[in-house]
Design an enzyme around this catalytic site. Structure first.
Site, PDB file in Angstrom:
ATOM      1  N   ASP A  57       0.861  -1.192   0.000  1.00 20.80           N
ATOM      2  CA  ASP A  57       0.000   0.000   0.000  1.00 20.80           C
ATOM      3  C   ASP A  57       0.896   1.241   0.000  1.00 20.80           C
ATOM      4  O   ASP A  57       1.732   1.397   0.887  1.00 20.80           O
ATOM      5  CB  ASP A  57      -0.865  -0.042   1.280  1.00 20.80           C
ATOM      6  CG  ASP A  57      -1.757   1.178   1.419  1.00 20.80           C
ATOM      7  OD1 ASP A  57      -1.849   1.973   0.465  1.00 20.80           O
ATOM      8  OD2 ASP A  57      -2.356   1.339   2.505  1.00 20.80           O
ATOM      9  N   ASP A 101      -3.626   2.544  -5.325  1.00 18.56           N
ATOM     10  CA  ASP A 101      -2.328   2.520  -4.637  1.00 18.56           C
ATOM     11  C   ASP A 101      -2.102   1.260  -3.811  1.00 18.56           C
ATOM     12  O   ASP A 101      -1.255   1.234  -2.939  1.00 18.56           O
ATOM     13  CB  ASP A 101      -2.153   3.774  -3.771  1.00 18.56           C
ATOM     14  CG  ASP A 101      -3.067   3.759  -2.562  1.00 18.56           C
ATOM     15  OD1 ASP A 101      -4.149   3.149  -2.655  1.00 18.56           O
ATOM     16  OD2 ASP A 101      -2.704   4.350  -1.538  1.00 18.56           O
ATOM     17  N   GLU A 102      -2.871   0.208  -4.079  1.00 15.45           N
ATOM     18  CA  GLU A 102      -2.682  -1.035  -3.329  1.00 15.45           C
ATOM     19  C   GLU A 102      -2.674  -2.218  -4.272  1.00 15.45           C
ATOM     20  O   GLU A 102      -3.455  -2.255  -5.217  1.00 15.45           O
ATOM     21  CB  GLU A 102      -3.858  -1.266  -2.372  1.00 15.45           C
ATOM     22  CG  GLU A 102      -3.954  -0.309  -1.215  1.00 15.45           C
ATOM     23  CD  GLU A 102      -5.305  -0.471  -0.539  1.00 15.45           C
ATOM     24  OE1 GLU A 102      -5.357  -1.018   0.557  1.00 15.45           O
ATOM     25  OE2 GLU A 102      -6.317  -0.062  -1.152  1.00 15.45           O
TER      26      GLU A 102
HETATM   27 MG    MG Z   1      -2.344   4.160   0.545  1.00 16.56          MG
END
Ligand code: MG
Length: 425
Positions: free
Chosen positions: A15, A120-121
């Protein structure tokens, strides 16, 4: 005969930290001297929906700004009161999407079995022990360093025996200076069970019910509720919640998750304020449905399942409900009444802050739908004509009159991508 040690699968979740803000800091030459992965030398910077309006919302902030009390979803006015010297920048969603794609490619180089989970993961999985992955934490450290070296973006990595635990391990990594936590089976009772029930990833508003109806203060308390009682309250979710609380999750890595847009289309918008009347919400639903149908038509497809998701004020909860029809369509005139009936049935007056509309279970639109009731051919021609006008003269050249009401978001949205300003593409 050689006997190998029993191999199991380790799951990971990587993340990016403060992703939008990190992209901004990394792209600005004035901050180029940040060289160390583990130093806290970030500038006080926030990305906000509309820097000119103090009522705009903070979308992301650097770790240093967060230490001074800035949080995401706070208004810009509040953030500036806390940190008067905050550098505020406008979001550039196109740029973040590009960085995201590049980072996903790096993750996949390190861990070929990988699934993008959000901008974003991403989840990944690998066999352990194995020749390629003799040291899970070392492999995670290498990936973290690589992402820093290439993008100057920090990330956290959680490792565990399944996806849900990897997500929880990732949360625990927040308080670990090296940003990595490998959660072992024996850690479940020591590190997961004592956490407040609200920390249980994925249960969202059900945490409140678990606390109030089942008197669960911690995740450990949830683990000891009889699964039957949870099923009675939450249906199939009861089983999932019970298994999660006991550290079990059988969901696989789905490497094709990024192909999902081809399987269905959706549009979501965050509203500038809470909407609390059905009429206002219905306007936004129609606008989003128009966009979804346009894209589905342009892809030469029609869909059979239409979905509505509402997020409540304070991003505190909401619902997603979908209905599968007995015919396929890419026309709002068919789909809008279905969405309105979902709204009628599932919305009970909560203030609404974001709306999302989806259409999936697609098939090629050449497959003819027989209808005894009306002439769909004429409607298709009309839709195609409107689409052509939009393509030639822009989406605001022709629109529904309801978009001119106070509730209408179309004119504002037409300036944006993903609900945020288009910025550099
Ligand atoms: Mg994040």
């Amino acid at each position: 005969m050689e006997v190998f040690a029993l191999t199991r699968i380790i799951y990971g979740l990587v993340d990016m930290q403060s992703f939008f803000a990190s992209c901004e800091v990394a792209s600005r030459p004035e901050y180029a001297k940040r060289e160390e992965l583990d130093s806290e030398t970030d500038p006080l910077l926030a990305v906000a929906g509309d820097p000119e309006r103090r009522s705009g919302i903070v979308l992301a902030a650097t770790a240093t700004a967060k230490q001074r009390g800035v949080t995401t979803a706070m208004t810009l006015g509040e953030a500036l009161r806390l940190v008067p010297d905050l550098v505020v920048v406008r979001p550039q969603m196109g740029f973040y999407l590009h960085v995201s794609t590049c980072i996903q490619a790096i993750v996949q180089q390190y861990f070929p079995l990988q699934e993008q989970f959000s901008i974003d993961e991403s989840f990944f999985a690998f066999p352990y022990p194995s020749v390629l992955f003799p040291d899970p934490v070392g492999a995670a450290q290498n990936l973290r360093q690589k992402i820093w070296d290439m993008f100057k973006i920090r990330c956290r990595i959680g490792l565990a025996d399944n996806k849900w635990l990897a997500k929880m391990a990732n949360k625990l990594a927040k308080s670990n200076p090296d940003g990595i936590v490998w959660l072992q089976k024996e850690d479940i009772s020591r590190r997961i069970h004592p956490l407040p029930v609200e920390e249980m990833w994925g249960v969202r508003k059900r945490a409140k019910v678990l606390r109030e109806t089942f008197h669960c203060d911690t995740i450990g308390d949830v683990a000891s509720v009889p699964v039957g009682s949870l099923k009675q309250q939450f249906g199939v979710w009861g089983d999932v919640i019970w298994r999660w609380a006991n550290g079990q999750d059988h969901s696989p890595i789905n490497p094709n998750s990024t192909e999902a847009p081809h399987k269905g289309y959706s549009h979501r918008t965050t509203l500038p304020r809470d909407f609390d009347t059905k009429a206002d919400i219905a306007v936004v639903m129609l606008e989003l449905l128009d966009e979804v149908c346009y894209r589905v038509r342009r892809a030469g497809q029609k869909g059979r399942r239409v979905g509505l998701a509402l997020t409540y004020g304070g991003f505190s909860g909401g619902f997603y409900r979908a209905k599968t029809l007995d015919f396929c369509s890419n026309q709002p005139v068919d789909l809008y009444p279905v969405l309105l009936s979902l709204l009628d049935k599932w919305w009970h007056g909560e203030p609404v802050r974001a709306v999302s509309i989806s259409l999936d279970m697609l098939q090629k639109s050449e497959s003819i739908q027989l209808s005894l009731i009306e002439d769909r051919g004429k409607r298709d021609v009309l839709a195609r004509t409107i689409d052509d006008i939009h393509d030639t003269y822009g989406e605001t050249s022709l629109f529904r009159a309801v978009s001119l009401t106070n509730a209408g978001q179309l004119l504002d949205r037409s300036q944006k991508i993903g609900g945020h300003s288009k910025g550099d593409m």
